[in-house]
Design an enzyme around this catalytic site. Structure first.
Site, short mmCIF file in Angstrom:
data_model
loop_
_atom_site.label_atom_id
_atom_site.label_comp_id
_atom_site.label_asym_id
_atom_site.label_seq_id
_atom_site.Cartn_x
_atom_site.Cartn_y
_atom_site.Cartn_z
N ALA A 150 1.06 -1.52 -0.10
CA ALA A 150 -0.03 0.11 -0.57
C ALA A 150 1.18 1.26 -0.04
O ALA A 150 0.76 2.10 0.30
CB ALA A 150 -0.62 -0.01 1.21
N GLN A 151 1.99 1.29 -0.71
CA GLN A 151 2.76 2.29 -0.78
C GLN A 151 2.54 3.18 -2.35
O GLN A 151 2.85 2.10 -3.09
CB GLN A 151 4.29 1.49 -0.35
CG GLN A 151 4.56 1.01 1.13
CD GLN A 151 4.87 2.05 2.50
OE1 GLN A 151 4.98 3.06 2.17
NE2 GLN A 151 5.28 1.19 3.56
N HIS A 226 5.93 -6.36 9.37
CA HIS A 226 4.68 -7.38 9.03
C HIS A 226 4.90 -8.07 8.63
O HIS A 226 4.85 -8.49 7.16
CB HIS A 226 4.33 -6.24 8.22
CG HIS A 226 4.50 -5.84 7.32
ND1 HIS A 226 5.12 -5.98 6.09
CD2 HIS A 226 3.55 -4.05 6.49
CE1 HIS A 226 5.27 -5.20 5.20
NE2 HIS A 226 5.05 -3.63 5.63
N ALA A 230 4.06 -8.64 1.98
CA ALA A 230 4.91 -7.72 1.77
C ALA A 230 6.36 -8.03 1.15
O ALA A 230 7.59 -6.73 1.22
CB ALA A 230 5.10 -6.21 1.88
N GLY A 259 -5.69 -11.43 12.44
CA GLY A 259 -6.46 -12.68 12.14
C GLY A 259 -6.91 -11.82 10.76
O GLY A 259 -8.01 -12.73 10.14
N ASP A 284 0.10 -1.72 12.33
CA ASP A 284 0.55 -0.75 11.05
C ASP A 284 -0.84 -0.34 11.17
O ASP A 284 -1.31 -0.18 10.18
CB ASP A 284 0.21 -2.13 10.35
CG ASP A 284 0.78 -1.66 8.98
OD1 ASP A 284 1.60 -0.89 8.56
OD2 ASP A 284 0.39 -2.64 8.00
N LEU A 319 -4.27 -5.31 0.72
CA LEU A 319 -4.12 -4.77 2.37
C LEU A 319 -3.22 -3.27 2.29
O LEU A 319 -2.40 -3.28 2.20
CB LEU A 319 -3.31 -6.02 3.12
CG LEU A 319 -4.54 -6.70 3.36
CD1 LEU A 319 -3.62 -8.14 3.66
CD2 LEU A 319 -5.84 -6.71 3.87
#
Length: 396
Positions: A150-151, A226, A230, A259, A284, A319
């Site tokens: 999402a960058q 994370h 990614a 989840g 995040d 996401l």
């Protein structure tokens, strides 16, 4: 502890400490500092008479949570900071158990990162009334164009040591973590500089092979963001980034325990190999945290939130951060993943404190440390929050 200068005892609570959990425990605090941790029976008389007390029998006292990867909340984003916005973000996350946090950026133009650093620097120089900002986490812009997540790919650039050096000279010690793709040209030079400065060198948004991660580890790579998201996934003949991190004890790993981002079985696997200080809970969280479904922004990209799932408005439904809070992630680790309260507390507090080198004053319940404390009930619902011994009254 409800006001500076008063001693406050949490008595008949289960106190979670690095020495173990005191089932009939007590914590005494004076002037924002922990002065006693142990059993109620061992509490010195000077700490037990003439002071304000709380009988919290049946509840747990935990160290305050430390979130090293959080982008915002309440419509505010660290990438577009203001005094009002920083107050809103830190107030929200404090209400959910976070007592210290890193202001986490996105992949942005250099001028915008310059502004983030200046605003956070100024904010930290003042009286921070809620969760304490303890530095900045630069997530990008030195990431892989193949794994932008999402960058915004328009702002991705190769690793640039000169930028980091300039920022470090202008704001010494402000940058605590940098996330980048370690396979890109210039990454090894960047890693060496970061580690020399005591800055966390973190792999993320990366197309690295197993061999490239190991090569980066050998020059100082020490963390991954994370986990499972990614990055090149684990395959039995091509272990990829995920396989390299899982099999390398010297690389710690963040997990988004909501989840949504990671199946609980994968978190169990991660927690079985990331022992000691190597497992970290993060949120995040983006600007939608603390709010409901709707349209939001993450950096300069539009995001839609539905049923707590944050996605970009693209064909893949990528996401885009989360609406997670640390207390929800903590409960998930215990109730869904099956970690002990002690292990989950380590992942949420002492391990991130160690990673960013603030464990000498916070992250655990020990005599002489800052009184960043939480009170949670048997269902792990948050009851009270204290930062530097001051009670936070506005949590939901």
């Amino acid at each position: 502890m409800s006001s500076a200068g008063r001693t406050f005892n949490l008595i008949h609570a289960e106190v979670v400490t690095p020495r173990g959990t005191f089932r009939d425990g007590a914590v005494a605090v004076k002037d924002g500092v922990i002065t006693y941790v142990g059993t109620t029976a061992g509490l010195p008389e000077a700490h037990a008479t003439g002071v304000e007390t709380m009988d919290a029998k049946g509840s747990y006292v935990l160290p305050g949570f430390i979130d090293v990867h959080v982008h915002g909340g309440m419509l505010e984003d660290f990438s577009k900071p203001s005094k009002q916005g920083l107050d809103a973000i830190t107030k929200l996350h404090c209400s959910q158990g976070t007592t210290s946090m890193l202001a986490t950026t996105m992949t942005l133009p250099k001028a915008m990162i310059d502004n983030v650093l200046e605003e956070v620097h100024q904010y930290m120089a003042g009286e921070m009334p809620y969760a304490q900002l303890v530095g900045v986490h630069l997530e990008g812009p030195f990431i892989s164009p193949k794994w932008p997540g999402a960058q915004n790919p328009e702002h991705i650039v190769p690793p640039n040591r000169e930028w980091i050096e300039g920022w470090e000279q202008q704001y010494p010690g402000l940058i605590k973590q940098v996330t980048f793709a370690p396979e890109r040209d210039g990454a090894h030079e960047l890693i060496r500089y970061l580690r020399k400065q005591g800055i966390v060198a973190a792999a993320g948004h990366t197309d690295a092979t197993y061999e490239e991660i190991i090569a980066a580890y050998e020059v100082g790579l020490n963390h991954s963001v994370h986990m499972f998201n990614a990055m090149t996934p684990l395959h039995h003949r091509k272990p990829g980034t995920a396989g390299a991190i899982l099999s390398t004890p010297g690389i710690s790993a963040e997990i988004i325990a909501d989840g949504i981002h990671v199946h609980p079985a994968a978190i169990r696997l991660l927690s079985s190999v990331k022992t000691g200080s190597n497992l970290l809970l993060i949120t995040d969280a983006m600007s939608a945290a603390g709010l409901g479904d709707g349209d939001y922004m993450l950096g300069d990209l539009p995001v839609v939130v539905k049923n707590n799932v944050c996605t970009l408005r693209d064909s893949e439904g990528t996401l885009a951060g989360s609406t997670l809070t640390m207390i929800r992630g903590f409960r998930y680790l215990v109730q869904e993943v099956g970690l002990s309260i002690e292990r989950a507390s380590e992942a949420a507090s002492v391990n991130p404190a160690k990673l960013i080198r603030i464990d000498h004053y916070t992250g655990s319940i020990e005599t002489g440390k800052q009184a960043d404390l939480l009170l949670v009930d048997r269902d792990l619902e948050l009851q009270r929050v204290w930062v530097k011994g001051r009670a936070f009254q506005d949590h939901e």
